[in-house]
Design an enzyme around this catalytic site. Sequence first.
Site, PDB file in Angstrom:
ATOM      1  N   GLU A 124       0.407  15.933  -3.872  1.00 30.61           N
ATOM      2  CA  GLU A 124       0.663  16.496  -5.198  1.00 30.61           C
ATOM      3  C   GLU A 124       0.024  17.865  -5.414  1.00 30.61           C
ATOM      4  O   GLU A 124       0.263  18.518  -6.436  1.00 30.61           O
ATOM      5  CB  GLU A 124       0.173  15.513  -6.266  1.00 30.61           C
ATOM      6  CG  GLU A 124       1.008  14.228  -6.304  1.00 30.61           C
ATOM      7  CD  GLU A 124       0.486  13.210  -7.301  1.00 30.61           C
ATOM      8  OE1 GLU A 124      -0.701  13.298  -7.674  1.00 30.61           O
ATOM      9  OE2 GLU A 124       1.267  12.324  -7.696  1.00 30.61           O
ATOM     10  N   GLU A 178      -6.283  -0.071  10.945  1.00 30.23           N
ATOM     11  CA  GLU A 178      -7.615   0.289  10.461  1.00 30.23           C
ATOM     12  C   GLU A 178      -8.711  -0.037  11.470  1.00 30.23           C
ATOM     13  O   GLU A 178      -9.838   0.446  11.362  1.00 30.23           O
ATOM     14  CB  GLU A 178      -7.923  -0.410   9.148  1.00 30.23           C
ATOM     15  CG  GLU A 178      -8.096  -1.907   9.245  1.00 30.23           C
ATOM     16  CD  GLU A 178      -8.466  -2.521   7.911  1.00 30.23           C
ATOM     17  OE1 GLU A 178      -9.554  -3.104   7.833  1.00 30.23           O
ATOM     18  OE2 GLU A 178      -7.682  -2.399   6.953  1.00 30.23           O
TER      19      GLU A 178
END
Length: 308
Positions: free
Chosen positions: A87, A118
């Site tokens: 953004e 992960e």
Amino acid sequence: MKQTGVRVTSPTEEINQRTGNLDTVSTIELVRLLNEEDLRVPGTVAELLPELAALVDVAVDRVEAGGRVHYFGAGTSGRLGILDAAELMPTFGVGQEVVIAHQAGGPAAFVTAVEDAEDVEEPTDTHDVRPGDVVIGLAASGRTPYVGAALATARALGAPTALVTSNPDAPLAALADHLLVADTGPEALTGSTRLKAGSAQKLILNTFSTALMVRLGHTYGNLMVDLQATNAKLRGRSLEIVAQATGAGPADAAAALDECGDIKTAVVYLLAREADHPAPTAARCRIALADSGGRVRQALTSLGISRN
């Protein structure tokens, strides 16, 4: 529902005594309980603001010297990092030359969970980290191996590090120069860190990146003067920002945008004209901005115009 006595490794995985009957209450009570837990999040974030401000200042210094900021996270944490970084281009006109988000499992893991990613202890994307960068690890549990590898790499290079977590006893804390603990406690749904812990991470990241962009000169007051007008709505918003920043009418704002080509230059141009500055031109205003590191107030000062 009572605590079972089972040992857990993070407060987010403890049983929340306030929400033990989620599956038996009415729907309105269910959503009320979830909302009440959410209301606890802002207070936990407020407690870490001094450390967050220190991290912003470090990041500003590094970026101004040519460094970048990296977010490393897995699962929800990684997705929130990608969202925050993505953004920045439409809002502030900056992209991966400033903030880079890394997700365990790569881009595909943004939309489809890759749960074992992960656990990777030697991720290849840490090779992108340079000594002049800043590395921010995102791990609600504070123990994610992927994040730990990124922090360890940064440490070895001498790059500043930070850890955003909801675990006060995070195993990765020793790898962080800046430890940002939002102690949100047990989740409404046991272990689901997409809830309170995720909300805390989003608040922290939004605050961090917005403060970073403000300090780097991408705003004038609270106006987004580096907004990228990539659609009709944002083109209209650009006109509004120019008008709000200068007090110009719609016609003058539109004419200045057409002549200057971007919001920031148009703002300096119109304010210079309002101050009866000798023959302000778009080219002269653009040079003033470049000499001022893109900061509107400094550009105006260099043109002999004082704005509070």
